[in-house]
Scaffold this motif. Structure first.
Motif, mmCIF file in Angstrom:
data_model
loop_
_atom_site.group_PDB
_atom_site.id
_atom_site.type_symbol
_atom_site.label_atom_id
_atom_site.label_comp_id
_atom_site.label_asym_id
_atom_site.label_seq_id
_atom_site.Cartn_x
_atom_site.Cartn_y
_atom_site.Cartn_z
ATOM 1 N N GLU A 35 0.814 -1.218 0.000
ATOM 2 C CA GLU A 35 0.000 0.000 0.000
ATOM 3 C C GLU A 35 0.847 1.268 0.000
ATOM 4 O O GLU A 35 0.318 2.369 0.083
ATOM 5 C CB GLU A 35 -0.909 -0.007 1.230
ATOM 6 C CG GLU A 35 -1.874 -1.168 1.233
ATOM 7 C CD GLU A 35 -2.680 -1.258 2.515
ATOM 8 O OE1 GLU A 35 -2.681 -0.287 3.291
ATOM 9 O OE2 GLU A 35 -3.302 -2.316 2.723
ATOM 10 N N LYS A 36 2.162 1.106 -0.085
ATOM 11 C CA LYS A 36 3.061 2.247 -0.013
ATOM 12 C C LYS A 36 3.786 2.442 -1.341
ATOM 13 O O LYS A 36 3.859 1.539 -2.157
ATOM 14 C CB LYS A 36 4.062 2.047 1.111
ATOM 15 C CG LYS A 36 3.397 1.909 2.469
ATOM 16 C CD LYS A 36 4.404 1.939 3.561
ATOM 17 C CE LYS A 36 3.937 1.744 4.941
ATOM 18 N NZ LYS A 36 2.702 1.917 5.446
ATOM 19 N N LYS A 37 4.334 3.624 -1.521
ATOM 20 C CA LYS A 37 5.144 3.916 -2.706
ATOM 21 C C LYS A 37 6.479 3.193 -2.567
ATOM 22 O O LYS A 37 6.970 2.977 -1.448
ATOM 23 C CB LYS A 37 5.368 5.416 -2.835
ATOM 24 C CG LYS A 37 4.095 6.177 -3.131
ATOM 25 C CD LYS A 37 4.378 7.640 -3.282
ATOM 26 C CE LYS A 37 3.073 8.364 -3.606
ATOM 27 N NZ LYS A 37 3.278 9.795 -3.781
ATOM 28 N N SER A 38 7.068 2.847 -3.708
ATOM 29 C CA SER A 38 8.306 2.075 -3.679
ATOM 30 C C SER A 38 9.417 2.807 -2.935
ATOM 31 O O SER A 38 10.194 2.176 -2.209
ATOM 32 C CB SER A 38 8.761 1.717 -5.086
ATOM 33 O OG SER A 38 9.014 2.874 -5.851
ATOM 34 N N ASN A 39 9.492 4.138 -3.063
ATOM 35 C CA ASN A 39 10.561 4.850 -2.358
ATOM 36 C C ASN A 39 10.365 4.796 -0.843
ATOM 37 O O ASN A 39 11.337 4.822 -0.090
ATOM 38 C CB ASN A 39 10.718 6.285 -2.852
ATOM 39 C CG ASN A 39 9.489 7.137 -2.667
ATOM 40 O OD1 ASN A 39 8.378 6.632 -2.523
ATOM 41 N ND2 ASN A 39 9.676 8.441 -2.677
ATOM 42 N N GLU A 40 9.128 4.689 -0.374
ATOM 43 C CA GLU A 40 8.868 4.531 1.059
ATOM 44 C C GLU A 40 9.343 3.159 1.540
ATOM 45 O O GLU A 40 9.910 3.038 2.628
ATOM 46 C CB GLU A 40 7.382 4.670 1.366
ATOM 47 C CG GLU A 40 6.821 6.055 1.153
ATOM 48 C CD GLU A 40 5.317 6.091 1.373
ATOM 49 O OE1 GLU A 40 4.891 6.738 2.347
ATOM 50 O OE2 GLU A 40 4.587 5.454 0.579
#
Length: 54
Positions: A35-40
Motif C-alpha cells: 500500500e506504499k510507494k516504492s521509495n517509502e
C-alpha cells in the motif's frame, strides 16, 4: 513482479541478507508495503534493516 527476480533460493537470500525469503515477505506484509510507494519501502528497508539501495 517479474518472476526473474524470484529465481533465487532461500540459501542465496540467507547468504546475502541473513533472512529467508518468507521472512522478508512477512516483514514487508507487516509494513503494508503493498500500500506504499516504492521509495517509502526502500527507505524503510534501508533505515530499519540496513538493506543497501542497489
Amino acid at each position: 513482479m517479474k518472476t526473474d527476480y524470484w529465481n533465487v533460493s532461500d540459501e542465496q537470500v540467507i547468504e546475502k541478507t541473513g533472512k529467508k525469503i518468507d521472512d522478508w515477505m512477512q516483514l514487508l506484509e507487516t509494513f503494508n508495503a503493498g500500500e506504499k510507494k516504492s521509495n517509502e519501502v526502500v527507505a524503510y528497508l534501508q533505515q530499519e534493516h540496513n538493506v543497501p539501495r542497489y
